[in-house]
Design an enzyme around this catalytic site. Structure first.
Site, PDB file in Angstrom:
ATOM      1  N   HIS A   1       0.636  -1.292   0.048  1.00 57.63           N
ATOM      2  CA  HIS A   1       0.191  -0.216  -0.215  1.00 57.63           C
ATOM      3  C   HIS A   1       1.398   1.051   0.046  1.00 57.63           C
ATOM      4  CE1 HIS A   1      -4.400   1.734   0.947  1.00 57.63           C
ATOM      5  NE2 HIS A   1      -3.906   2.671  -0.072  1.00 57.63           N
ATOM      6  N   ILE A   2       1.788   1.485  -0.669  1.00 56.65           N
ATOM      7  CA  ILE A   2       2.339   2.764  -0.735  1.00 56.65           C
ATOM      8  C   ILE A   2       2.252   3.486  -2.181  1.00 56.65           C
ATOM      9  CG2 ILE A   2       4.614   1.355  -0.593  1.00 56.65           C
ATOM     10  CD1 ILE A   2       5.303   1.211  -3.269  1.00 56.65           C
TER      11      ILE A   2
END
Lengths: 328, 328
Positions: free
Chosen positions: A289-290
């Protein structure tokens, strides 16, 4: 006027006990997407008390906030839309490229020292090419959700020779034929068309999942949808994990129903361990989740969150306030 | 007319003994970039004999062929330019994105089951954003070599908000100010400019190495060049490993002289083992020379190589023949 600023000193979500000690009397609070318990405790324990005027979340999503509860208390909500559009669109493009090019497998091979023993062969490591080519002159990009991030992603795909764009939008939203026509002309596409999920699954070379999370969109990508996709198709999810049925996707990848998947989000994250069925699939690229994680974008989000906070405290205009009345 | 076709049956470079048994009397031979010994043995052992009319390599590069030797023998050379341009440009873009987004580190983290224990933090995993942003509104792309692949890569970077393009070209090639002006207008750039290596190193946010290999370009990117680059800059090499001094790059990465590097090629490949200084650098993304590795492109290269072979054997026009007279 003096503002007393209390900052959690560590580079991780704050401890609940620390929060409960510090929050009473606060006029405003900045929270992160990871602080699920923060919003909850604020309301349910009334820990902040009647001084609280604003919650400012450093995120574009707000599913971690109890909207009706804070609306009833007259607390305003600030969020950070737009500023992360480019960072997420960049990552969506990157994942589409990585899946077609076997990014996970090839990078691990070099890291593990297996390059010297991997003979070159004419079709070794080959996957479907994202760019158009004489062999595949049409390229159809499909989008589940067609908001700002989806359109920024489409824009990035144009120089790769994309010819068609199809999208599925919230059924309750009105059609926008003039926007479709405008995009078609602007980008020189053969067509830009709103379609149903069936057609989206059948015709897309890449499906980008870029819609909000929540119950309404849960498992839009399920076994049925995956079963209708092309064998050479790629699935990219950079929005919310809940939109994709992880088990169905792992099965589809394992059986070769689709080519591969690139995920920045997974249902139940961050509880995604090494034995997760998706982590074990070699054609599944997973990132933690970047989507918005660049120095420039996080600085932009932090600045906007601070401005929202100050606006809320001083009862001035907030640069990005969520209209709670229309949502609750 | 009957053609007898002899095909090495395995999906790897052929054995030398098999080659020496099969090649005598051949009119034409298709070779790969990996078959260094093939071209060598052809000439030095005269194994093919006087029937040989054409060598057709399934590659854009021809440094594995002894040009002057085959030229003296009157043997023609076919190669496969152009068809792989899009595939390599796609990969160049992908590597530039992956390095800025910490692709190696984040992907490994999920694979190793560390996501649950990796707390979200406002600047966790953040690197320089490839797209322009209010914080970094100018984006300067630098190219070492500015041929077809470099220009196809530039085209792909335009929707990300690139503002400036600078490039270093072979000093013996004439300047092309009209091409520069044309590209500037076409893409709405602030400038397109040929510069020296010093200026290229100093001003680029990303340096793409896209020049031919060989002695002339050996170690153009060395400690001196790297030392002049920005601390936030990214180096991408998708051409030939010899252009970059691996030891100097490993040191620069280790000391934080530049942000990171994305390499599809490494000097001495495929002898790149797990203890190679570049493999050990977390900000170095390394792929096993898969620039042209897509199903569509390799099919296009194979088809072109076959057409070159047939043209050479029948003394008809070859679709892509290298002019040996101008090279030797």
């Amino acid at each position: 006027m003096i503002i007393q600023l209390v900052v959690w000193p560590d580079d991780r979500a704050c401890d609940r006990s620390w929060l409960m000690d510090q929050v009473p009397g606060a006029s405003g609070i900045i929270v992160m997407l990871s602080d699920t318990h923060t919003a909850f405790s604020l309301y349910s324990h009334k820990a902040a008390g009647p001084n609280l005027r604003v919650i400012s979340t450093m995120s574009v999503g707000y599913e971690h906030i109890d909207l009706s509860a804070i609306s009833q208390r007259g607390v305003k909500l600030g969020y950070t839309p737009d500023v992360l559009t480019d960072a997420v669109a960049d990552l969506s493009l990157m994942l589409a490229l990585m899946v077609g090019r076997n990014g996970a497998e090839t990078m691990s091979l070099v890291r593990n020292g297996e390059w010297p023993n991997s003979p070159w062969s004419p079709f070794g490591f080959c996957g479907p090419q994202l760019s158009a080519s004489p062999v595949s002159p049409t390229r159809t990009m499909g989008f589940i959700g067609f908001g700002r991030i989806a359109q920024a992603t489409l824009k990035r795909l144009i120089p790769l020779g994309v010819t068609h764009c199809i999208y599925y939008a919230n059924p309750s939203s009105p059609p926008k034929p003039s926007l479709d026509a405008e995009l078609m002309t602007k980008y020189g596409l053969n067509s830009v068309k709103r379609v149903d999920l069936d057609e989206l699954a059948k015709d897309s070379d890449v499906v980008f999942v870029l819609a909000p999370g929540g119950e309404q969109t849960k498992h839009l990508v399920n076994a049925d949808f995956l079963g209708k996709m092309k064998k050479t198709a790629v699935l990219v999810n950079t929005s919310r994990g809940t939109l994709v049925d992880s088990e169905a996707l792992a099965t589809a990848l394992h059986q070769g129903v689709i080519w591969g998947a690139g995920l920045d989000v997974v249902e139940g994250e961050p509880q995604v361990t090494a034995d997760h069925p998706l982590v074990k699939e070699p054609r599944c690229v997973i990132l933690p989740h970047i989507g918005s994680a660049t120095l420039e974008t996080r600085l932009g989000m932090a600045t906007l969150a601070a401005k929202n906070l100050l606006g809320g405290i001083f009862e001035e205009a907030m640069p990005a306030e969520l209209n709670l009345k229309s949502r609750t």
